[in-house]
Enzyme design. Structure first.
Site, PDB file in Angstrom:
ATOM      1  CE  LYS A   1       3.058   7.509   4.508  1.00  0.00           C
ATOM      2  NZ  LYS A   1       1.734   7.672   3.859  1.00  0.00           N
TER       3      LYS A   1
ATOM      4  NE  ARG B   1       6.979   9.073  18.287  1.00  0.00           N
ATOM      5  CZ  ARG B   1       8.195   8.604  18.597  1.00  0.00           C
ATOM      6  NH1 ARG B   1       9.167   9.425  18.990  1.00  0.00           N
ATOM      7  NH2 ARG B   1       8.452   7.316  18.529  1.00  0.00           N
TER       8      ARG B   1
ATOM      9  CB  THR C   1       4.880   9.965   8.375  1.00  0.00           C
ATOM     10  OG1 THR C   1       5.430   9.945   9.681  1.00  0.00           O
ATOM     11  CG2 THR C   1       5.548   8.833   7.591  1.00  0.00           C
ATOM     12  CG  ASP C   2       7.301  13.179  12.051  1.00  0.00           C
ATOM     13  OD1 ASP C   2       6.757  12.065  11.962  1.00  0.00           O
ATOM     14  OD2 ASP C   2       7.264  13.866  13.094  1.00  0.00           O
ATOM     15  CD  GLU C   3       6.308   7.355  12.639  1.00  0.00           C
ATOM     16  OE1 GLU C   3       6.813   6.226  12.660  1.00  0.00           O
ATOM     17  OE2 GLU C   3       5.204   7.620  13.134  1.00  0.00           O
TER      18      GLU C   3
ATOM     19  CE1 TYR D   1       2.901   4.586   8.268  1.00  0.00           C
ATOM     20  CE2 TYR D   1       4.355   5.603   9.892  1.00  0.00           C
ATOM     21  CZ  TYR D   1       3.314   5.695   8.980  1.00  0.00           C
ATOM     22  OH  TYR D   1       2.690   6.908   8.785  1.00  0.00           O
TER      23      TYR D   1
ATOM     24  CB  THR E   1      -0.945   0.001   1.224  1.00  0.00           C
ATOM     25  OG1 THR E   1      -1.845  -1.096   1.091  1.00  0.00           O
ATOM     26  CG2 THR E   1      -1.741   1.292   1.306  1.00  0.00           C
TER      27      THR E   1
END
Ligand SMILES: NC(=O)c1ccc[n+]([C@@H]2O[C@H](COP(=O)([O-])OP(=O)(O)OC[C@H]3O[C@@H](n4cnc5c(N)ncnc54)[C@H](O)[C@@H]3O)[C@@H](O)[C@H]2O)c1
Length: 334
Positions: free
Chosen positions: A156, A216, A125-127, A152, A100
């Site tokens: 991304k 966070r 995302t910032d991740e 994850y 996905t």
């Protein structure tokens, strides 16, 4: 404007659809969502009779389905669809995340190019940037290198890099956001804030990973929606925008705020074995979107977290319905 929104049955997507339909009375929205365990049409129940809103069940990684819908003519695409739960990506396997979050993005990019759609916004995302030191004062900027630490975030990052390549190779008009952690109504209750609210409200222990000091940068979901709205209308193709609340809080601080709001004792906090690959700190420099698109967060954390907690306490039926729907509902920490 005719908008194709993917993943609109999730947390941020459902808030964004409502934001758009309220703000732009002439816009039409098609919500394309696979309805994974995290997709919840209950979030959009109030739109059932709205003639400007349409739902289509579909998978962003399915080329045929995506092409069938996008060939019908849309002005823009906003892609929220993703597998989003870090713990699932670690413990249940990364395959769906890659399908996905990476292949799904490429499938949409190909269709945007093929049908000459004027704008695509990729919600990321910032991740993807990895982790910052706890004691440091630095922040992620748009030029921070990608150093994802969990499946994850890596999946991304794959999607974001395909966006970069699609713009540089074919001039596909895509803009990418990297946003920090969101909070607000309609978040699936496996994620940290709603999870802690429900544990605490039932006088159950509130489990914190490691020493609880992981930080966070929390942003209210409607501030994120406003930033996406600006990117959709004014974002420059090929550009990347960081979005954050300048609101760093440790998980321990969040747990204490929730317990205090609910009138529960801090003795409910328990420390559990740390998450593998657990990023220590995220912090976002959002000066580019502020300078170039005029965005700044409007919501004050103290009042918005208060309203968020109140929303979950008033909408316990919403959670009960999720629990009933998911026989194997198994919350993890975010
Ligand atoms: N929640 C956050 O704090 C946060 C922060 C930054 C970025 N993001 C990004 O924002 C987006 C939305 O996050 P969220 O928190 O609303 O997630 P969510 O898990 O609540 O919702 C994801 C939605 O995507 C749908 N979906 C999953 N796979 C799909 C597929 N293959 N095809 C079509 N639909 C599919 C799900 O059914 C669900 O409705 C994600 O891309 C996420 O990476 C989230």
């Amino acid at each position: 404007m005719k908008l194709f929104i993917t993943g609109g049955a999730g947390f941020i997507g459902s808030n964004f659809i409502k934001h758009i339909l309220q703000k732009y009375p002439e816009y039409q929205v098609t919500n394309f969502d696979k309805l994974t365990y995290a997709g919840n049409l209950d979030n959009l129940a109030d739109l059932e009779n709205n003639t400007r809103y349409k739902f289509i069940k579909g998978d962003v990684a399915d080329e045929k389905q995506v092409n069938e819908v996008l060939s019908q003519g849309f002005d823009a695409v906003v892609n929220f669809a993703a597998e989003t739960h870090v713990d699932r990506s670690i413990h249940a396997g990364a395959r769906d995340f890659v399908l996905t979050n990476t292949l799904g993005v490429q499938t949409i990019l190909d269709a945007v190019r093929k049908y000459e759609i004027k704008k695509m916004v990729q919600i990321s995302t910032d991740e993807v940037y990895g982790s910052l030191e706890l004691e440091a004062k630095d922040q992620f900027t748009e030029s921070t290198p990608f150093q994802p630490n969990v499946p994850y975030a890596a999946a991304k990052a794959g999607g974001d890099l395909m966006c970069r390549a699609a713009f540089n190779t074919y001039k596909v008009p895509v803009v990418v956001s990297h946003c920090s952690n969101n909070y607000g109504p309609y978040q699936f209750p496996e994620k940290l804030i709603p999870f802690f609210i429900f544990k605490a409200s039932k006088d159950e222990s509130v489990p914190l990973y490691g020493d609880g000091k992981n930080v966070r940068d929390w942003l209210y979901v409607l501030d994120h929606c406003e930033a996406i709205d600006l990117m959709l209308h004014k974002g420059v193709a090929g550009e990347v925008y960081n979005i954050g609340g300048n609101n760093e809080k440790s998980n321990l601080e969040i747990a204490k705020i929730i317990l205090q709001e609910l009138g529960k004792p801090e003795s409910l906090i328990t420390f559990v074995a740390d998450r593998p690959g657990h990023d220590r700190r995220y912090a976002i420099d959002a000066s580019k979107i502020s300078r170039e698109l005029g965005w700044k967060p409007k919501y004050n954390f103290e009042s918005a977290i208060h309203e968020t907690i109140e929303w979950y306490m008033k909408n316990q039926d919403w959670v009960k319905r999720i629990e009933e729907r998911k026989a194997q509902f198994n919350p993890h920490l975010s």
